[in-house]
Design an enzyme around this catalytic site. Structure first.
Site, PDB file in Angstrom:
ATOM      1  N   ASP A  14     -11.504  30.674  -3.869  1.00  0.00           N
ATOM      2  CA  ASP A  14     -11.203  32.115  -3.455  1.00  0.00           C
ATOM      3  C   ASP A  14     -12.069  32.591  -2.250  1.00  0.00           C
ATOM      4  OD1 ASP A  14      -9.891  32.381  -5.844  1.00  0.00           O
ATOM      5  OD2 ASP A  14     -11.507  32.432  -7.226  1.00  0.00           O
ATOM      6  N   LYS A  17      -8.752  32.481   1.766  1.00  0.00           N
ATOM      7  CA  LYS A  17      -7.816  31.588   2.493  1.00  0.00           C
ATOM      8  C   LYS A  17      -6.349  32.358   2.660  1.00  0.00           C
ATOM      9  CE  LYS A  17      -8.098  28.462  -0.887  1.00  0.00           C
ATOM     10  NZ  LYS A  17      -9.395  29.027  -1.446  1.00  0.00           N
ATOM     11  N   GLY A  41      -4.606  31.417  -6.403  1.00  0.00           N
ATOM     12  CA  GLY A  41      -4.456  33.079  -6.424  1.00  0.00           C
ATOM     13  C   GLY A  41      -4.810  33.182  -4.990  1.00  0.00           C
ATOM     14  N   HIS A  42      -3.706  33.453  -4.066  1.00  0.00           N
ATOM     15  CA  HIS A  42      -4.137  33.779  -2.566  1.00  0.00           C
ATOM     16  C   HIS A  42      -3.640  35.126  -2.274  1.00  0.00           C
ATOM     17  CE1 HIS A  42      -4.287  29.195  -1.568  1.00  0.00           C
ATOM     18  NE2 HIS A  42      -5.058  29.717  -2.338  1.00  0.00           N
ATOM     19  N   THR A 132      -7.697  27.159 -15.388  1.00  0.00           N
ATOM     20  CA  THR A 132      -6.990  28.073 -15.177  1.00  0.00           C
ATOM     21  C   THR A 132      -5.735  28.034 -16.251  1.00  0.00           C
ATOM     22  OG1 THR A 132      -5.393  26.851 -13.606  1.00  0.00           O
ATOM     23  CG2 THR A 132      -7.303  28.440 -12.520  1.00  0.00           C
ATOM     24  N   GLN A 225      -7.835  26.188  -3.725  1.00  0.00           N
ATOM     25  CA  GLN A 225      -8.977  25.814  -4.240  1.00  0.00           C
ATOM     26  C   GLN A 225     -10.282  25.600  -3.023  1.00  0.00           C
ATOM     27  OE1 GLN A 225      -6.514  23.824  -5.677  1.00  0.00           O
ATOM     28  NE2 GLN A 225      -6.082  25.604  -6.850  1.00  0.00           N
ATOM     29  N   THR A 240     -11.376  20.560  -9.916  1.00  0.00           N
ATOM     30  CA  THR A 240      -9.786  20.513  -9.833  1.00  0.00           C
ATOM     31  C   THR A 240      -9.242  18.944  -9.669  1.00  0.00           C
ATOM     32  OG1 THR A 240      -7.737  21.614  -9.481  1.00  0.00           O
ATOM     33  CG2 THR A 240      -9.083  21.177  -7.447  1.00  0.00           C
ATOM     34  N   GLY A 415     -12.894  43.214   5.491  1.00  0.00           N
ATOM     35  CA  GLY A 415     -12.384  43.933   4.694  1.00  0.00           C
ATOM     36  C   GLY A 415     -10.995  43.152   4.051  1.00  0.00           C
TER      37      GLY A 415
END
Ligand code: GDP
Ligand code: IMO
Ligand code: MG
Length: 425
Positions: A14, A17, A41-42, A132, A225, A240, A415
Protein backbone atom coordinates in the site's frame (compact mmCIF):
# COMPACT_ATOMS: atom_id res chain seq x y z
CA UNK A 1 17.49 -4.32 -26.88
CA UNK A 2 15.83 -2.53 -23.96
CA UNK A 3 15.54 -3.64 -20.36
CA UNK A 4 12.65 -4.11 -17.95
CA UNK A 5 12.25 -1.44 -15.29
CA UNK A 6 10.65 -2.60 -12.07
CA UNK A 7 8.47 -0.69 -9.62
CA UNK A 8 7.82 -2.31 -6.27
CA UNK A 9 6.95 -1.61 -2.65
CA UNK A 10 9.69 -1.40 -0.01
CA UNK A 11 7.45 -1.67 3.05
CA UNK A 12 4.39 -3.80 3.91
CA UNK A 13 2.35 -2.88 0.83
CA UNK A 14 0.00 0.00 0.00
CA UNK A 15 2.89 2.37 -0.64
CA UNK A 16 1.09 3.90 -3.63
CA UNK A 17 2.35 1.62 -6.41
CA UNK A 18 -0.83 1.96 -8.48
CA UNK A 19 -0.67 5.74 -8.50
CA UNK A 20 2.94 5.88 -9.66
CA UNK A 21 2.61 3.13 -12.28
CA UNK A 22 -0.26 5.16 -13.73
CA UNK A 23 1.89 8.32 -13.67
CA UNK A 24 4.83 6.57 -15.36
CA UNK A 25 2.80 4.52 -17.85
CA UNK A 26 2.96 7.08 -20.72
CA UNK A 27 6.73 6.39 -20.80
CA UNK A 28 6.18 2.65 -21.31
CA UNK A 29 4.85 0.37 -24.05
CA UNK A 30 3.96 -2.43 -21.65
CA UNK A 31 3.01 -2.61 -17.97
CA UNK A 32 3.32 -6.13 -16.58
CA UNK A 33 2.08 -7.39 -13.19
CA UNK A 34 4.42 -10.15 -12.01
CA UNK A 35 3.09 -11.65 -8.75
CA UNK A 36 0.32 -11.65 -6.19
CA UNK A 37 -3.33 -11.59 -7.03
CA UNK A 38 -6.50 -9.83 -5.92
CA UNK A 39 -5.06 -9.46 -2.42
CA UNK A 40 -3.67 -6.28 -3.99
CA UNK A 41 -5.63 -3.05 -4.13
CA UNK A 42 -3.96 -0.40 -6.27
CA UNK A 43 -5.64 3.02 -6.18
CA UNK A 44 -5.52 5.52 -9.03
CA UNK A 45 -7.00 9.00 -8.98
CA UNK A 46 -7.31 11.43 -11.86
CA UNK A 47 -9.84 13.91 -13.27
CA UNK A 48 -11.85 13.68 -10.03
CA UNK A 49 -12.29 9.91 -10.45
CA UNK A 50 -10.95 7.08 -8.32
CA UNK A 51 -10.33 3.48 -9.39
CA UNK A 52 -9.08 0.50 -7.37
CA UNK A 53 -7.43 -2.27 -9.39
CA UNK A 54 -6.87 -5.75 -7.96
CA UNK A 55 -5.53 -7.86 -10.80
CA UNK A 56 -5.35 -5.49 -13.74
CA UNK A 57 -2.05 -3.64 -14.24
CA UNK A 58 -2.15 0.08 -13.47
CA UNK A 59 -1.23 1.08 -17.02
CA UNK A 60 -4.77 0.40 -18.16
CA UNK A 61 -5.84 4.06 -18.33
CA UNK A 62 -3.07 5.05 -20.68
CA UNK A 63 -4.24 4.89 -24.28
CA UNK A 64 -1.03 3.61 -25.85
CA UNK A 65 0.15 1.16 -23.18
CA UNK A 66 -0.35 -2.61 -23.33
CA UNK A 67 -0.99 -4.47 -20.08
CA UNK A 68 0.03 -8.01 -19.18
CA UNK A 69 -1.04 -10.15 -16.24
CA UNK A 70 2.11 -12.26 -15.92
CA UNK A 71 2.64 -15.94 -15.18
CA UNK A 72 3.59 -15.20 -11.55
CA UNK A 73 0.16 -13.74 -10.80
CA UNK A 74 -2.70 -15.81 -9.39
CA UNK A 75 -6.00 -14.90 -11.02
CA UNK A 76 -9.47 -15.12 -9.55
CA UNK A 77 -11.61 -15.16 -12.70
CA UNK A 78 -14.65 -13.87 -10.81
CA UNK A 79 -12.76 -10.85 -9.48
CA UNK A 80 -11.04 -10.17 -12.80
CA UNK A 81 -14.40 -10.23 -14.59
CA UNK A 82 -15.89 -7.91 -11.97
CA UNK A 83 -12.96 -5.50 -12.33
CA UNK A 84 -13.37 -5.41 -16.09
CA UNK A 85 -17.18 -5.06 -15.85
CA UNK A 86 -16.75 -2.09 -13.51
CA UNK A 87 -14.21 -0.47 -15.80
CA UNK A 88 -16.57 -0.93 -18.73
CA UNK A 89 -19.39 0.76 -16.79
CA UNK A 90 -17.02 3.68 -16.18
CA UNK A 91 -16.36 3.94 -19.93
CA UNK A 92 -13.09 1.99 -20.10
CA UNK A 93 -13.04 -1.29 -21.99
CA UNK A 94 -9.47 -2.55 -22.25
CA UNK A 95 -10.64 -5.93 -23.57
CA UNK A 96 -12.52 -4.39 -26.52
CA UNK A 97 -9.54 -2.12 -27.17
CA UNK A 98 -7.15 -5.09 -27.14
CA UNK A 99 -5.06 -3.55 -24.35
CA UNK A 100 -5.00 -6.50 -21.96
CA UNK A 101 -3.39 -9.93 -22.29
CA UNK A 102 -3.04 -12.75 -19.73
CA UNK A 103 -0.26 -15.29 -19.29
CA UNK A 104 -1.28 -18.86 -20.04
CA UNK A 105 0.92 -20.01 -17.19
CA UNK A 106 -0.77 -17.83 -14.54
CA UNK A 107 -2.52 -19.98 -11.94
CA UNK A 108 -6.24 -19.83 -11.23
CA UNK A 109 -7.77 -19.16 -7.84
CA UNK A 110 -10.70 -21.55 -7.39
CA UNK A 111 -13.64 -20.84 -5.06
CA UNK A 112 -12.36 -23.70 -2.86
CA UNK A 113 -8.97 -21.95 -2.52
CA UNK A 114 -10.82 -19.08 -0.86
CA UNK A 115 -12.67 -21.51 1.41
CA UNK A 116 -9.38 -23.11 2.42
CA UNK A 117 -7.91 -19.68 3.18
CA UNK A 118 -10.90 -18.82 5.36
CA UNK A 119 -11.01 -22.21 7.11
CA UNK A 120 -7.31 -22.02 7.89
CA UNK A 121 -7.45 -18.47 9.23
CA UNK A 122 -10.51 -19.34 11.34
CA UNK A 123 -8.64 -22.26 12.86
CA UNK A 124 -5.56 -20.14 13.65
CA UNK A 125 -7.71 -17.81 15.78
CA UNK A 126 -5.64 -15.03 17.35
CA UNK A 127 -2.49 -16.29 15.60
CA UNK A 128 -4.00 -15.78 12.15
CA UNK A 129 -1.95 -14.11 9.40
CA UNK A 130 -4.71 -11.59 8.70
CA UNK A 131 -4.94 -12.81 5.12
CA UNK A 132 -7.13 -10.89 2.71
CA UNK A 133 -9.07 -14.19 2.34
CA UNK A 134 -8.73 -14.11 -1.43
CA UNK A 135 -7.32 -17.66 -1.57
CA UNK A 136 -3.76 -16.52 -2.30
CA UNK A 137 -1.88 -18.92 0.02
CA UNK A 138 -3.79 -22.07 -0.99
CA UNK A 139 -3.43 -21.23 -4.71
CA UNK A 140 0.34 -20.78 -4.48
CA UNK A 141 0.46 -23.99 -2.39
CA UNK A 142 -1.24 -25.87 -5.23
CA UNK A 143 1.17 -24.24 -7.69
CA UNK A 144 4.28 -25.39 -5.81
CA UNK A 145 2.56 -28.67 -4.90
CA UNK A 146 2.09 -29.22 -8.65
CA UNK A 147 -1.67 -29.55 -8.44
CA UNK A 148 -2.74 -26.15 -9.75
CA UNK A 149 -4.88 -25.14 -12.70
CA UNK A 150 -3.57 -22.54 -15.11
CA UNK A 151 -5.21 -20.05 -17.45
CA UNK A 152 -4.08 -22.12 -20.43
CA UNK A 153 -5.91 -25.16 -19.04
CA UNK A 154 -9.28 -23.43 -19.50
CA UNK A 155 -9.20 -24.17 -23.22
CA UNK A 156 -8.44 -27.88 -22.80
CA UNK A 157 -11.33 -30.31 -23.39
CA UNK A 158 -10.89 -31.92 -19.96
CA UNK A 159 -10.75 -28.64 -17.98
CA UNK A 160 -13.92 -29.48 -16.04
CA UNK A 161 -12.51 -32.91 -15.08
CA UNK A 162 -9.27 -31.35 -13.88
CA UNK A 163 -11.28 -28.79 -11.94
CA UNK A 164 -13.41 -31.50 -10.29
CA UNK A 165 -10.32 -33.51 -9.37
CA UNK A 166 -8.74 -30.57 -7.60
CA UNK A 167 -11.99 -29.56 -5.89
CA UNK A 168 -12.37 -33.10 -4.54
CA UNK A 169 -8.94 -32.75 -2.94
CA UNK A 170 -9.94 -29.43 -1.44
CA UNK A 171 -13.21 -30.84 -0.08
CA UNK A 172 -11.28 -33.63 1.55
CA UNK A 173 -9.04 -31.09 3.30
CA UNK A 174 -12.02 -28.91 4.26
CA UNK A 175 -13.70 -31.92 5.91
CA UNK A 176 -10.96 -31.78 8.56
CA UNK A 177 -11.99 -28.27 9.61
CA UNK A 178 -15.10 -27.24 11.49
CA UNK A 179 -16.12 -24.98 8.66
CA UNK A 180 -19.47 -24.57 6.95
CA UNK A 181 -19.60 -23.62 3.31
CA UNK A 182 -21.82 -23.43 0.28
CA UNK A 183 -20.02 -23.79 -3.01
CA UNK A 184 -22.81 -23.93 -5.63
CA UNK A 185 -23.32 -20.20 -6.20
CA UNK A 186 -19.59 -19.40 -6.33
CA UNK A 187 -19.02 -22.31 -8.69
CA UNK A 188 -21.61 -21.03 -11.16
CA UNK A 189 -20.00 -17.56 -11.10
CA UNK A 190 -16.57 -19.17 -11.54
CA UNK A 191 -17.52 -21.01 -14.74
CA UNK A 192 -19.26 -17.94 -16.14
CA UNK A 193 -16.09 -15.94 -15.47
CA UNK A 194 -13.92 -18.65 -17.04
CA UNK A 195 -15.88 -18.27 -20.29
CA UNK A 196 -15.26 -14.54 -20.10
CA UNK A 197 -11.52 -14.77 -19.52
CA UNK A 198 -11.25 -17.08 -22.51
CA UNK A 199 -12.12 -13.99 -24.59
CA UNK A 200 -9.00 -12.15 -23.35
CA UNK A 201 -5.91 -13.09 -25.40
CA UNK A 202 -3.69 -15.67 -23.68
CA UNK A 203 0.06 -15.30 -24.22
CA UNK A 204 3.32 -16.89 -23.13
CA UNK A 205 4.56 -14.01 -20.99
CA UNK A 206 8.22 -15.02 -21.36
CA UNK A 207 8.06 -14.70 -25.16
CA UNK A 208 5.71 -11.75 -25.02
CA UNK A 209 7.90 -9.60 -22.75
CA UNK A 210 11.19 -10.58 -24.40
CA UNK A 211 9.57 -9.78 -27.75
CA UNK A 212 8.94 -6.21 -26.56
CA UNK A 213 12.57 -5.91 -25.45
CA UNK A 214 13.89 -7.21 -28.79
CA UNK A 215 11.88 -4.54 -30.58
CA UNK A 216 13.43 -1.87 -28.34
CA UNK A 217 10.13 -1.19 -26.57
CA UNK A 218 9.90 -0.11 -22.94
CA UNK A 219 8.52 -2.40 -20.25
CA UNK A 220 7.66 -1.64 -16.62
CA UNK A 221 7.06 -4.53 -14.20
CA UNK A 222 4.49 -3.66 -11.52
CA UNK A 223 4.86 -5.28 -8.12
CA UNK A 224 2.13 -6.00 -5.63
CA UNK A 225 2.32 -6.14 -1.83
CA UNK A 226 5.73 -5.06 -0.51
CA UNK A 227 9.22 -6.38 0.21
CA UNK A 228 8.49 -7.01 3.89
CA UNK A 229 5.66 -9.34 2.83
CA UNK A 230 7.98 -11.41 0.59
CA UNK A 231 7.64 -15.17 1.17
CA UNK A 232 11.40 -15.61 1.65
CA UNK A 233 12.57 -12.33 3.16
CA UNK A 234 9.47 -10.84 4.78
CA UNK A 235 8.38 -11.13 8.40
CA UNK A 236 7.62 -14.84 8.02
CA UNK A 237 5.09 -16.34 8.61
CA UNK A 238 3.23 -13.00 8.48
CA UNK A 239 3.84 -12.63 4.76
CA UNK A 240 2.11 -13.27 1.48
CA UNK A 241 2.86 -16.35 -0.61
CA UNK A 242 4.90 -14.91 -3.48
CA UNK A 243 8.26 -13.23 -4.08
CA UNK A 244 7.45 -9.55 -4.06
CA UNK A 245 11.06 -8.56 -4.80
CA UNK A 246 12.89 -7.84 -8.07
CA UNK A 247 13.74 -11.54 -8.36
CA UNK A 248 9.99 -12.15 -8.52
CA UNK A 249 9.81 -9.97 -11.64
CA UNK A 250 12.21 -12.39 -13.37
CA UNK A 251 10.30 -15.55 -12.47
CA UNK A 252 6.89 -13.89 -12.65
CA UNK A 253 7.34 -12.71 -16.24
CA UNK A 254 10.06 -14.93 -17.69
CA UNK A 255 12.91 -12.44 -18.02
CA UNK A 256 16.58 -13.01 -17.24
CA UNK A 257 18.22 -11.07 -14.36
CA UNK A 258 20.48 -9.21 -16.81
CA UNK A 259 17.35 -7.77 -18.47
CA UNK A 260 16.49 -5.75 -15.35
CA UNK A 261 17.02 -2.00 -15.80
CA UNK A 262 15.92 0.66 -13.30
CA UNK A 263 14.42 -0.56 -10.05
CA UNK A 264 12.06 2.00 -8.51
CA UNK A 265 11.55 1.39 -4.81
CA UNK A 266 8.47 3.08 -3.45
CA UNK A 267 7.85 3.94 0.21
CA UNK A 268 5.62 6.10 2.35
CA UNK A 269 7.10 9.01 4.31
CA UNK A 270 5.98 6.96 7.32
CA UNK A 271 4.98 3.29 7.47
CA UNK A 272 1.84 1.14 7.53
CA UNK A 273 0.93 -2.50 7.75
CA UNK A 274 -2.41 -4.31 7.45
CA UNK A 275 -3.00 -7.74 8.96
CA UNK A 276 -1.00 -9.48 11.67
CA UNK A 277 2.73 -9.67 12.31
CA UNK A 278 5.59 -7.65 13.74
CA UNK A 279 5.88 -3.92 13.07
CA UNK A 280 8.76 -2.42 15.09
CA UNK A 281 7.86 1.27 14.64
CA UNK A 282 4.11 0.84 15.14
CA UNK A 283 2.40 3.67 17.02
CA UNK A 284 -0.38 2.23 19.09
CA UNK A 285 -1.46 5.66 20.32
CA UNK A 286 -3.11 8.91 19.21
CA UNK A 287 -0.16 9.72 16.91
CA UNK A 288 -0.78 6.46 15.03
CA UNK A 289 -4.49 7.24 14.96
CA UNK A 290 -3.71 10.70 13.58
CA UNK A 291 -1.59 9.18 10.77
CA UNK A 292 -4.44 6.75 9.99
CA UNK A 293 -7.08 9.48 9.81
CA UNK A 294 -5.02 12.04 7.88
CA UNK A 295 -3.58 9.39 5.55
CA UNK A 296 -6.96 7.61 5.11
CA UNK A 297 -5.14 4.43 6.03
CA UNK A 298 -7.90 1.91 5.42
CA UNK A 299 -7.32 -1.05 3.09
CA UNK A 300 -8.22 -0.61 -0.59
CA UNK A 301 -9.19 -4.31 -0.84
CA UNK A 302 -10.62 -5.20 2.58
CA UNK A 303 -11.40 -1.80 4.15
CA UNK A 304 -9.47 -2.84 7.28
CA UNK A 305 -7.77 -0.13 9.34
CA UNK A 306 -4.06 -0.08 8.56
CA UNK A 307 -1.62 -0.05 11.44
CA UNK A 308 0.58 3.08 11.32
CA UNK A 309 4.06 3.98 12.52
CA UNK A 310 7.20 5.98 11.79
CA UNK A 311 9.51 5.30 8.87
CA UNK A 312 11.86 2.37 9.51
CA UNK A 313 15.32 2.86 7.98
CA UNK A 314 16.85 -0.55 8.85
CA UNK A 315 13.86 -2.16 7.13
CA UNK A 316 14.18 0.18 4.12
CA UNK A 317 17.92 -0.51 3.79
CA UNK A 318 17.17 -4.23 3.79
CA UNK A 319 14.51 -3.80 1.09
CA UNK A 320 16.85 -1.66 -1.02
CA UNK A 321 19.57 -4.31 -0.82
CA UNK A 322 17.23 -7.18 -1.71
CA UNK A 323 15.80 -5.37 -4.71
CA UNK A 324 18.81 -3.53 -6.09
CA UNK A 325 16.85 -0.27 -5.93
CA UNK A 326 18.28 2.41 -8.22
CA UNK A 327 15.76 5.20 -7.51
CA UNK A 328 13.43 5.87 -4.62
CA UNK A 329 9.90 7.26 -4.75
CA UNK A 330 8.55 8.89 -1.60
CA UNK A 331 4.79 8.92 -1.14
CA UNK A 332 2.27 10.66 1.09
CA UNK A 333 4.59 13.43 2.31
CA UNK A 334 1.45 15.58 2.69
CA UNK A 335 0.17 13.30 5.47
CA UNK A 336 2.97 14.65 7.69
CA UNK A 337 2.14 18.32 6.93
CA UNK A 338 0.60 18.97 10.35
CA UNK A 339 3.30 17.44 12.55
CA UNK A 340 5.63 19.67 14.60
CA UNK A 341 8.11 16.83 14.82
CA UNK A 342 8.34 13.58 12.88
CA UNK A 343 10.54 10.62 13.71
CA UNK A 344 12.70 8.17 11.78
CA UNK A 345 13.86 4.84 13.20
CA UNK A 346 17.60 4.67 12.49
CA UNK A 347 18.48 1.58 14.55
CA UNK A 348 16.94 -1.08 16.73
CA UNK A 349 17.76 -2.10 20.28
CA UNK A 350 17.53 -5.89 20.17
CA UNK A 351 18.70 -8.42 22.76
CA UNK A 352 20.80 -5.72 24.45
CA UNK A 353 22.54 -4.64 21.24
CA UNK A 354 22.11 -1.63 18.96
CA UNK A 355 21.79 -2.88 15.38
CA UNK A 356 20.96 -1.34 12.03
CA UNK A 357 19.60 -4.42 10.28
CA UNK A 358 16.50 -6.60 10.59
CA UNK A 359 17.31 -9.52 12.89
CA UNK A 360 15.98 -13.04 12.22
CA UNK A 361 13.55 -13.06 15.09
CA UNK A 362 11.45 -9.94 15.41
CA UNK A 363 8.40 -11.84 16.62
CA UNK A 364 9.35 -13.31 20.00
CA UNK A 365 11.84 -10.51 20.76
CA UNK A 366 10.39 -7.24 19.47
CA UNK A 367 13.09 -4.76 18.45
CA UNK A 368 12.81 -1.37 20.14
CA UNK A 369 13.22 1.39 17.57
CA UNK A 370 15.84 4.07 18.15
CA UNK A 371 14.17 7.23 16.88
CA UNK A 372 15.67 10.39 15.47
CA UNK A 373 13.53 13.53 15.81
CA UNK A 374 13.12 15.61 12.65
CA UNK A 375 11.50 19.04 12.39
CA UNK A 376 8.17 19.03 10.60
CA UNK A 377 7.55 21.46 7.70
CA UNK A 378 4.13 22.62 8.92
CA UNK A 379 3.07 23.59 5.42
CA UNK A 380 0.30 22.31 3.16
CA UNK A 381 2.27 20.64 0.35
CA UNK A 382 -0.71 19.21 -1.55
CA UNK A 383 -0.59 22.06 -4.07
CA UNK A 384 3.17 22.19 -4.47
CA UNK A 385 3.86 21.57 -8.16
CA UNK A 386 7.41 22.88 -8.53
CA UNK A 387 10.55 21.52 -6.92
CA UNK A 388 11.50 25.06 -5.93
CA UNK A 389 8.34 25.31 -3.80
CA UNK A 390 9.10 22.26 -1.65
CA UNK A 391 9.41 23.55 1.93
CA UNK A 392 13.03 23.59 3.13
CA UNK A 393 12.34 21.24 6.03
CA UNK A 394 10.74 18.67 3.72
CA UNK A 395 13.77 18.99 1.41
CA UNK A 396 15.95 18.40 4.49
CA UNK A 397 13.96 15.24 5.34
CA UNK A 398 14.46 13.95 1.80
CA UNK A 399 18.20 14.76 1.91
CA UNK A 400 18.47 12.95 5.25
CA UNK A 401 16.81 9.85 3.79
CA UNK A 402 19.02 9.94 0.67
CA UNK A 403 22.11 10.11 2.86
CA UNK A 404 20.96 7.25 5.09
CA UNK A 405 19.73 5.05 2.26
CA UNK A 406 22.40 5.95 -0.31
CA UNK A 407 19.84 6.03 -3.14
CA UNK A 408 18.37 9.18 -4.74
CA UNK A 409 14.71 10.08 -4.31
CA UNK A 410 13.48 10.57 -7.87
CA UNK A 411 9.79 11.32 -7.28
CA UNK A 412 7.84 12.88 -4.45
CA UNK A 413 4.11 12.40 -4.08
CA UNK A 414 2.09 15.06 -2.27
CA UNK A 415 -1.46 13.79 -2.74
CA UNK A 416 -3.43 10.91 -4.25
CA UNK A 417 -4.08 12.53 -7.64
CA UNK A 418 -1.94 11.83 -10.67
CA UNK A 419 -0.98 15.50 -10.87
CA UNK A 420 0.24 15.64 -7.27
CA UNK A 421 3.60 14.17 -8.23
CA UNK A 422 6.96 15.94 -8.48
CA UNK A 423 10.04 14.73 -10.31
CA UNK A 424 13.14 15.67 -8.30
CA UNK A 425 16.75 16.16 -9.52
P1 GDP B 1 -0.76 0.38 -3.59
O1 GDP B 1 -1.39 -0.89 -3.13
O2 GDP B 1 0.70 0.41 -3.34
O3 GDP B 1 -1.10 0.75 -5.00
O4 GDP B 1 -1.38 1.53 -2.65
P2 GDP B 1 -2.92 1.67 -2.21
O5 GDP B 1 -3.71 2.19 -3.35
O6 GDP B 1 -3.41 0.45 -1.54
O7 GDP B 1 -2.78 2.73 -1.04
C1 GDP B 1 -2.26 4.00 -1.26
C2 GDP B 1 -3.32 5.02 -0.83
O8 GDP B 1 -2.73 6.29 -0.69
C3 GDP B 1 -4.43 5.18 -1.87
O9 GDP B 1 -5.62 5.52 -1.19
C4 GDP B 1 -3.93 6.35 -2.70
O10 GDP B 1 -4.98 7.06 -3.33
C5 GDP B 1 -3.28 7.20 -1.64
N1 GDP B 1 -2.14 8.01 -2.07
C6 GDP B 1 -1.17 7.71 -2.97
N2 GDP B 1 -0.23 8.67 -2.98
C7 GDP B 1 -0.61 9.59 -2.06
C8 GDP B 1 -0.03 10.81 -1.59
O11 GDP B 1 1.04 11.24 -2.00
N3 GDP B 1 -0.73 11.47 -0.61
C9 GDP B 1 -1.91 11.03 -0.11
N4 GDP B 1 -2.50 11.74 0.84
N5 GDP B 1 -2.47 9.89 -0.53
C10 GDP B 1 -1.82 9.17 -1.49
P1 IMO C 1 -0.97 -4.14 -2.26
O1 IMO C 1 -0.53 -4.67 -3.60
C1 IMO C 1 -1.04 -4.61 2.06
C2 IMO C 1 -1.17 -8.71 3.60
C3 IMO C 1 -2.42 -9.16 4.31
C4 IMO C 1 -1.86 -10.18 5.28
C5 IMO C 1 -0.73 -10.83 4.48
C6 IMO C 1 -1.12 -12.13 3.79
O2 IMO C 1 -2.26 -3.41 -2.32
O3 IMO C 1 0.13 -3.38 -1.60
P2 IMO C 1 -2.64 -12.76 1.71
O4 IMO C 1 -4.05 -12.39 1.37
O5 IMO C 1 -1.64 -12.34 0.71
O6 IMO C 1 -2.52 -14.20 2.08
O7 IMO C 1 -2.33 -11.94 3.08
O8 IMO C 1 -0.36 -9.87 3.49
N1 IMO C 1 -1.37 -8.17 2.25
C7 IMO C 1 -1.29 -6.87 1.92
N2 IMO C 1 -1.10 -5.79 2.71
N3 IMO C 1 -1.15 -4.47 0.73
C8 IMO C 1 -1.32 -5.54 -0.07
O9 IMO C 1 -1.30 -5.46 -1.42
C9 IMO C 1 -1.44 -6.82 0.53
N4 IMO C 1 -1.64 -8.07 0.06
C10 IMO C 1 -1.58 -8.90 1.12
O10 IMO C 1 -3.06 -8.10 4.96
O11 IMO C 1 -1.27 -9.51 6.37
MG1 MG D 1 -2.89 -1.55 -1.85
Amino acid sequence: MTQVDVLLGLQWGDEGKGKIVDVLSPQYDLIARFQGGPNAGHTLEFDGKKFVLNTIPSGIFNEKTMNLIGNGVVIDPIILKRELDNLKKAGHDPVAKGKLVIARKAHLILPTHQLLDAANEQKMGKDKIGSTLKGIGPTYMDKTGRNGLRVGDTTLPDFKDRYNKLVEKHKEILSHYEFEYDLAEKEAAFFEAIEFIKTIPHVDSEHYVNGFLKEGKKVLAEGAQGTLLDIDFGSYPFVTSSNTTTAGACTGLGIAPNKIGHVYGIFKAYCTRVGGGPFPTELDDEVGENLRQVGHEFGATTGRARRCGWIDLPALKYAIMLNGVTELIMMKADVLDGFDTIYACTHYEHNGETIDYMPYDIISVKPTPVLKAIDGWKTDVTKVNKVADIPAKLADYIAFLEKELQVPVKFLSVGPDRVQTLELN
